[in-house]
Design a protein around this motif. Structure first.
Motif, short mmCIF file in Angstrom:
data_model
loop_
_atom_site.label_atom_id
_atom_site.label_comp_id
_atom_site.label_asym_id
_atom_site.label_seq_id
_atom_site.Cartn_x
_atom_site.Cartn_y
_atom_site.Cartn_z
N CYS A 88 0.95 -1.30 -0.20
CA CYS A 88 -0.01 0.07 0.30
C CYS A 88 0.85 1.27 0.02
CB CYS A 88 -0.83 0.02 1.20
SG CYS A 88 -2.45 -1.14 0.80
N ASN A 89 2.05 1.14 0.36
CA ASN A 89 2.96 2.38 0.47
C ASN A 89 3.50 2.77 -1.10
OD1 ASN A 89 3.03 2.80 3.00
ND2 ASN A 89 4.84 1.64 3.57
N LEU A 145 13.09 0.17 8.36
CA LEU A 145 13.08 -1.31 7.36
C LEU A 145 11.79 -1.50 6.59
CD1 LEU A 145 13.75 -3.65 10.22
CD2 LEU A 145 15.38 -3.06 8.41
N LEU A 146 10.80 -0.68 7.02
CA LEU A 146 9.57 -0.55 6.04
C LEU A 146 9.84 0.32 4.83
CD1 LEU A 146 6.47 -0.25 8.65
CD2 LEU A 146 7.04 -2.16 7.17
N LEU A 196 10.87 -9.59 0.61
CA LEU A 196 11.00 -8.49 1.81
C LEU A 196 12.12 -8.93 2.75
CD1 LEU A 196 7.19 -7.36 2.19
CD2 LEU A 196 9.11 -6.31 0.57
N TRP A 197 12.14 -9.98 3.19
CA TRP A 197 13.05 -10.22 4.20
C TRP A 197 14.69 -10.58 3.69
CZ3 TRP A 197 12.33 -8.76 8.86
CH2 TRP A 197 10.92 -8.58 9.26
N LYS A 198 14.64 -10.77 2.39
CA LYS A 198 15.82 -10.77 1.76
C LYS A 198 16.60 -9.52 1.71
CE LYS A 198 18.47 -12.22 -2.34
NZ LYS A 198 18.41 -12.96 -3.55
N VAL A 199 15.58 -8.36 1.35
CA VAL A 199 15.99 -6.94 1.35
C VAL A 199 16.51 -6.63 2.93
CG1 VAL A 199 15.18 -4.86 1.33
CG2 VAL A 199 14.03 -6.38 -0.21
N GLU A 251 11.07 0.57 -0.82
CA GLU A 251 11.82 1.09 -1.94
C GLU A 251 12.11 -0.36 -2.97
OE1 GLU A 251 12.82 4.23 -3.22
OE2 GLU A 251 11.34 4.62 -1.62
N ALA A 252 12.42 -1.18 -2.43
CA ALA A 252 12.57 -2.45 -3.15
C ALA A 252 11.52 -2.92 -4.24
CB ALA A 252 12.93 -3.72 -2.28
N VAL A 253 10.38 -2.76 -3.46
CA VAL A 253 9.24 -3.12 -4.56
C VAL A 253 9.07 -1.93 -5.35
CG1 VAL A 253 6.59 -3.44 -4.46
CG2 VAL A 253 7.93 -4.26 -2.71
N LYS A 254 9.17 -0.88 -5.14
CA LYS A 254 9.27 0.32 -6.11
C LYS A 254 10.16 0.10 -7.37
CE LYS A 254 7.55 4.12 -3.12
NZ LYS A 254 8.01 5.49 -2.56
N GLU A 255 11.31 -0.25 -7.08
CA GLU A 255 12.42 -0.45 -7.94
C GLU A 255 11.97 -1.42 -9.02
OE1 GLU A 255 16.14 -1.31 -6.27
OE2 GLU A 255 16.42 0.59 -5.29
N VAL A 256 11.28 -2.83 -8.60
CA VAL A 256 10.61 -3.76 -9.54
C VAL A 256 9.57 -3.11 -10.39
CG1 VAL A 256 9.68 -5.98 -9.58
CG2 VAL A 256 11.41 -5.50 -7.85
N VAL A 257 8.71 -2.60 -9.72
CA VAL A 257 7.61 -1.56 -10.64
C VAL A 257 8.10 -0.83 -11.70
CG1 VAL A 257 5.65 -0.12 -10.41
CG2 VAL A 257 5.87 -1.89 -8.70
N GLU A 258 9.19 0.02 -11.26
CA GLU A 258 9.90 1.00 -12.14
C GLU A 258 10.73 0.12 -13.10
OE1 GLU A 258 12.02 3.13 -9.50
OE2 GLU A 258 10.74 4.41 -8.62
N PHE A 259 11.14 -1.03 -13.00
CA PHE A 259 11.90 -1.92 -13.84
C PHE A 259 10.85 -2.25 -15.01
CE2 PHE A 259 12.41 -6.38 -15.36
CZ PHE A 259 13.66 -6.20 -15.92
#
Length: 222
Positions: free
Chosen positions: A46-47, A201-202, A127-130, A207-215
């Motif tokens: 949701c972020n 951490l959140l 997410l936990w790998k991040v 940011e990790a999810v955003k990077e995949v979306v942007e990819f």
């Protein structure tokens, strides 16, 4: 504001860059909520702006915890495979599983690989790998991180003086199944949890999810 797939019409589907599927669990987290993994995946999803969030996977693969709800491997694999294919056809946008439960990661990885083989744009963010990639290597450090995220989500953490259970084995290159009837995090690791740490951490997870979306967005435009 979070945009849920269940709340929009089919006419609105074209306005999103990806569909996120939060994946969690219902399992023993000691003093933390049973559904903490799911709540983390939902908050992170949701972020992210510009996406639509599908209904969460609340029950998944948790055989390592006796006190849990675990779905048979073949049933869960079939469910996730069918879901990813149908979501991709429905939304016509990349499908990204946002996973906050380590136990189900290999299952989702296999589903994602098979989806790609069939020509569907499906990916996963662990997410936990991040978190691990940001210096949280020790099991008890991850316990503190998880409790910190729980605090950031607004949960209270009750610390009990209990005997510390044996942590899962960590041997170079080895995978040894770990089944525990007790919560493996030490009382100290929970006591050391801090809301501010959880908030950071959140942010890292988001940011990790955003990077995949942007990819996917850049690949599509290119």
């Amino acid at each position: 504001m979070c945009k849920f797939l269940s709340d929009i019409s089919t006419r609105e589907l074209k306005g999103f860059s990806a569909v996120l599927v939060p994946v969690g669990s219902l399992e023993d987290h000691g003093p933390l909520p049973l559904s903490l993994d799911t709540k983390i995946a939902e908050r992170v999803s949701c972020n992210v702006e510009g996406v639509v969030v599908a209904p969460s996977i609340n029950y998944s693969f948790s055989p390592e915890h006796v006190k849990s709800i675990t779905i048979p491997l073949e049933v869960l694999t079939m469910h996730l495979s069918s879901l990813s294919e149908q979501l991709y056809k429905l939304v016509n946008r990349p499908v990204i599983f946002v996973v906050a439960h380590k136990g189900v990661v290999p299952v989702v990885q296999a589903v994602v690989m098979e989806a790609w083989r069939r020509g569907n744009l499906v990916a996963m963010v662990d997410l936990w790998k991040v978190v691990e990639e940001n210096g949280y290597r020790d099991f008890q450090d991850l316990c503190r991180a998880e409790a910190s995220v729980a605090l950031a989500l607004g949960y209270s953490v009750v610390i009990r003086k209990e005997r510390q259970a044996k942590s899962p084995p960590s041997l170079p290159g080895a995978f040894i199944p770990w089944i525990s009837t007790e919560y493996g995090c030490s009382p100290k690791s929970i006591a050391d949890a801090r809301k501010e740490e959880g908030e950071k951490l959140l942010e890292l997870m988001t940011e990790a999810v955003k990077e995949v979306v942007e990819f996917f967005a850049s690949a599509d435009s290119g």
